[in-house]
Design an enzyme around this catalytic site. Structure first.
Site, short mmCIF file in Angstrom:
data_model
loop_
_atom_site.label_atom_id
_atom_site.label_comp_id
_atom_site.label_asym_id
_atom_site.label_seq_id
_atom_site.Cartn_x
_atom_site.Cartn_y
_atom_site.Cartn_z
N GLU A 1 -4.59 5.13 4.55
CA GLU A 1 -5.39 4.53 5.62
C GLU A 1 -6.80 5.14 5.68
O GLU A 1 -7.29 5.52 6.75
CB GLU A 1 -4.69 4.70 6.98
CG GLU A 1 -3.28 4.15 7.05
CD GLU A 1 -3.21 2.63 7.10
OE1 GLU A 1 -4.26 1.98 6.91
OE2 GLU A 1 -2.11 2.09 7.31
N LYS B 1 0.82 -1.21 0.00
CA LYS B 1 0.00 0.00 0.00
C LYS B 1 0.86 1.26 0.00
O LYS B 1 0.64 2.17 -0.80
CB LYS B 1 -0.92 -0.02 1.22
CG LYS B 1 -1.59 1.30 1.55
CD LYS B 1 -2.39 1.20 2.82
CE LYS B 1 -1.53 0.93 4.02
NZ LYS B 1 -0.60 2.05 4.34
N THR B 2 1.83 1.31 0.91
CA THR B 2 2.68 2.50 1.01
C THR B 2 3.50 2.69 -0.26
O THR B 2 3.71 3.82 -0.71
CB THR B 2 3.63 2.37 2.22
OG1 THR B 2 2.83 2.15 3.40
CG2 THR B 2 4.46 3.62 2.41
N GLN C 1 -9.13 -3.81 7.67
CA GLN C 1 -8.26 -3.38 8.77
C GLN C 1 -8.79 -2.12 9.45
O GLN C 1 -8.04 -1.35 10.04
CB GLN C 1 -6.84 -3.15 8.25
CG GLN C 1 -6.19 -4.42 7.71
CD GLN C 1 -4.75 -4.20 7.30
OE1 GLN C 1 -3.88 -3.97 8.14
NE2 GLN C 1 -4.48 -4.28 6.00
#
Length: 756
Positions: free
Chosen positions: A229, A32-33, A259
């Site tokens: 996020e 993701k990052t 999450q």
């Protein structure tokens, strides 16, 4: 070489789609990052000015790491970029940066103070004390949390006071004056030229509503908005991002609904689930390849999370090795569980202690685990302990700096006025605060001119108060003439803080003095870092903003010593470890006893998903049959979530030799295992697999069945209604209709039944 070649097809597609709204659903460990970082680097490569990009994260650490990666990636590009103008950071730090130049529009000065959680609680405690309220009912932490939830829901003090449902909830909790406290709290913040964390976001929205010019300027400046996020955003953050992105709606959000675990902080999973409704033309990208964990860990986590109803469908997969199954182990009690975990770590210590993390649902579980690790001389760190910047001597030092740039900061004044001692006591300050509130003045104004408001103190005390006020005024006059380091050094020396600490030669005193010196080192590094970025002058307000907005993930795990990591599952999000232990897999613990609604149970299930997916190579789950809670031992049932994970991914074990534990009976006999108390744990003790659930055997070797008459030592005689078999957790239960006590469901391993 093109840096895009380092991406897989799904990642590359998400990175290069830059125009219009997009939702990137990134499964655990899917990079993701990396996608967010590469997307920004790609925009810069395409010639987008750095100042036109805004990237919002949830930790300063994440923002720093992303910026460093972007700078490295840009080495591939012939397009020069000035990274100073990248607007990248947490929601709170970015809002602080955008608010300060226009703070006057909202009635603040640009040097407003930011109150952290400790400051907010201190102010709430003072308000409750003034009103003579019971601190057992009006607990500062609970009040602060409720105020925060109200703010994050967009409810002002005035709206709160007219909301009958909220007032009814307050009455049920016997907090009859909560609405008044909320109103006073907000009024005191404004009077102190201060904002708490939530105000930073709310006031950013207020600023754009109040000034069409400012709103248009920021909307035009930030052509590309990226949010990390996104599943953790709350209602106010949703509104803020939506407003900034208008009218072009060129927004990219990255997150994983599986999450979403921070509803207690106000996070709203609906923000990510409904993204495509808010932005109907948004493109959806799914990152489903997990680069972190083995296939078995990923598949086990999938089988768990697929039991949730509200989710964005995806199937995460791994191309790593199959790996070991998840290990599930039952223990007699929590101490034995802790010993089992410590012993397992000792046997696997060749991996290095940094390889291990012990995760738990509540902080209280760490005590017994710590005890067993210490007995075996296993080094450990507790993640989420006292932050460096929350230590008393550091808060005191920062209090002087805060008051020097914001003379209306009453909380800072109350903290520092008595250190070093100046003969200004608590009684005097109570008179000052009462007088200041009555005359709508800040505390320092009253201390500077006590006669103006008729302060009732002696002439000698007035001189002391005026001397203190004069010192702060002199500091304030110099606050813009020096950079942050020189100013801080001058203030801490002139105020007497450094001298007072140096005079205390106790071990604790020496530690405190060293901590304050370390604070000065941190300020010096901050100034140097800004100089390296091309910023010639760094005022102390910049450092104070940076420090006040640190999160718990920005300071911890800096210690390079080999240690086992202990932390709650909530704190573990975003981290990874080769070997993970998840302790306390019991009903009313995980899931929490406070999780009642279906949505709450789903969040608890997501929390376990996060815990499992922290593991790279091995994952050990355990539960105790009884646990010491609230001053006594209580029987525990294994967590329902263990049955949500497909049986084929488990390797169910009995405890290794030497651990006191009940041994389920084998088909051909009944037995329990009680080794000597002092028997040492074998380095290679046997671990016998359970092949069939047989804990329902009667004393004569048969199985209990419906219709059997039984006798229980407490409930008397009764008739068996049903026997529940559980192949995974050994949580076999029996339902009995007792003649005098009604129907009860008991754990067979503890029931100790006899034939009637």
């Amino acid at each position: 070489m093109d840096f895009l070649d380092q991406l897989n097809p799904s990642q590359r597609e998400a990175v290069t789609y830059t125009e219009g709204a997009s939702l990137i659903v990134a499964g655990a460990g899917s990079g993701k990052t990396r996608v967010l970082t590469y997307r920004i680097a790609y925009l810069l490569q395409q010639g987008v000015p750095a100042s036109r990009i805004m990237a919002l994260t949830f930790t300063n650490k994440a923002a720093r790491e992303m910026k460093e990666r972007i700078m490295k990636l840009s080495a591939f590009s012939s397009q020069p970029s000035d990274f100073r103008y990248l607007v990248m950071g947490t929601f709170h730090s970015v809002c602080t940066r955008l608010l300060r130049p226009h703070a006057e529009v909202l009635g603040y000065t640009r040097d407003f103070t930011i109150y952290d959680t400790a400051d907010s609680k201190s102010l709430i405690k003072a308000i409750c004390k003034e009103r003579g309220l019971d601190d057992k009912i009006y607990k500062p932490g609970a009040v602060q949390s409720r105020i925060s939830m109200a703010k994050n829901s967009g409810i002002s003090p005035r709206e709160y006071g007219s909301n009958q449902q909220l007032l009814r909830e307050d009455r049920e909790q016997r907090m009859y004056e909560f609405a008044i406290i909320y109103e006073l709290y907000q009024a005191r913040l404004i009077a102190a030229n201060a904002m708490d964390f939530d105000d930073l976001l709310i006031n950013m929205i207020r600023l754009m509503d109040a000034s069409e010019e400012v709103c248009r300027r920021y909307q035009e400046q930030f052509k590309y908005i990226l949010v990390d996020e996104y599943q953790d955003t709350n209602y106010i953050q949703f509104l803020l991002v939506k407003k900034l992105a208008e009218p072009q709606n060129n927004i990219c959000v990255v997150g994983d609904d599986a999450q979403s675990i921070y509803s207690f902080r106000g996070a709203d999973i609906r923000n990510i689930l409904n993204f495509q409704r808010v932005y109907p033309n948004a493109r959806l990208f799914k990152l489903e390849r997990n680069y972190r964990s083995t296939q078995t860990i990923v598949n086990a986590a999938n089988s768990l999370i697929h039991k949730n109803s509200h989710q964005i469908e995806k199937t995460v997969y791994s191309e790593k090795e199959t790996g070991d199954p998840l290990h599930l182990q039952a223990y007699m009690d929590d101490r034995t569980e802790a010993l089992g975990i410590a012993t397992r770590i000792q046997r696997m210590r060749h991996k290095g202690y940094n390889a291990f993390a012990v995760l738990y649902r509540t902080n209280a579980q760490s005590r017994v685990i710590e005890g067993e690790l210490r007995k075996l001389n296993i080094p450990y760190r507790i993640y989420g302990g006292t932050s460096f910047y929350q230590r008393k001597e550091i808060k005191d030092a920062l209090g002087y700096l805060r008051l020097s740039v914001n003379k209306r900061d009453n909380e800072a004044l109350l903290r520092i006025v008595g250190f070093p001692g100046r003969g200004i006591g608590e009684t005097t300050m109570k008179k000052v605060s009462t007088n200041a509130i009555e005359h709508h003045r800040c505390y320092l104004d009253v201390m500077r001119e006590p006669d103006d408001t008729g302060l009732d103190v002696s002439a000698a005390t007035k001189k002391k108060l005026q001397a203190f006020a004069l010192m702060i005024d002199q500091f304030s006059d110099q606050s813009e003439e020096m950079d942050a380091f020189r100013f801080a050094e001058m203030v801490l020396r002139t105020s007497g803080v450094m001298t007072a600490l140096a005079l205390d030669r106790s071990t604790e005193g020496i530690d405190r003095a060293q901590n304050v010196q370390e604070l000065l080192n941190a300020i010096h590094e901050f100034v140097e870092q800004r100089q390296n970025e091309g910023i010639d002058y760094t005022p102390i307000t910049d450092f104070l903003s940076e420090v006040s907005l640190l999160t718990d993930q920005d300071e911890n795990l800096a210690d390079t010593t080999e240690r086992v990591t202990l932390m709650t599952v909530h704190a573990a999000k975003g981290l990874e470890f080769p070997v993970v232990f998840i302790a306390g897999m019991e009903e009313n613990l995980f899931p929490s006893q406070f999780a009642v609604k279906p949505s709450e149970i789903e969040e608890e299930r997501r929390l376990l998903y996060v815990a499992i997916t922290r593991a790279m190579e091995q994952c050990f789950l355990s539960y105790a049959r009884q646990r010491f809670r609230n001053g006594s031992f209580t029987f525990a049932s294994p967590s329902r979530f263990l049955n949500d994970i497909e049986r084929k991914y488990f390797d169910v074990e009995r405890p290794a030799s030497g651990l006191t534990e009940y041994r389920p009976a084998m088909p051909d006999r009944v037995q329990t295992y009680n080794p000597p108390v002092n028997q040492s744990v074998s380095e290679s003790g046997p671990s016998v697999k359970r092949s069939v659930s047989v804990s329902g055997l009667t004393a004569d070797g048969g199985l209990w069945k419906a219709g059997d008459r039984v006798a229980h030592r407490v409930f008397g005689e009764g008739t068996v209604v049903r026997v529940y078999r559980d192949e995974v957790t050994e949580n076999d239960k029996i339902e009995i209709n007792f003649d005098t006590q009604g129907t009860k469901t008991l754990l067979l391993t503890h029931a100790k039944l006899e034939r009637a």
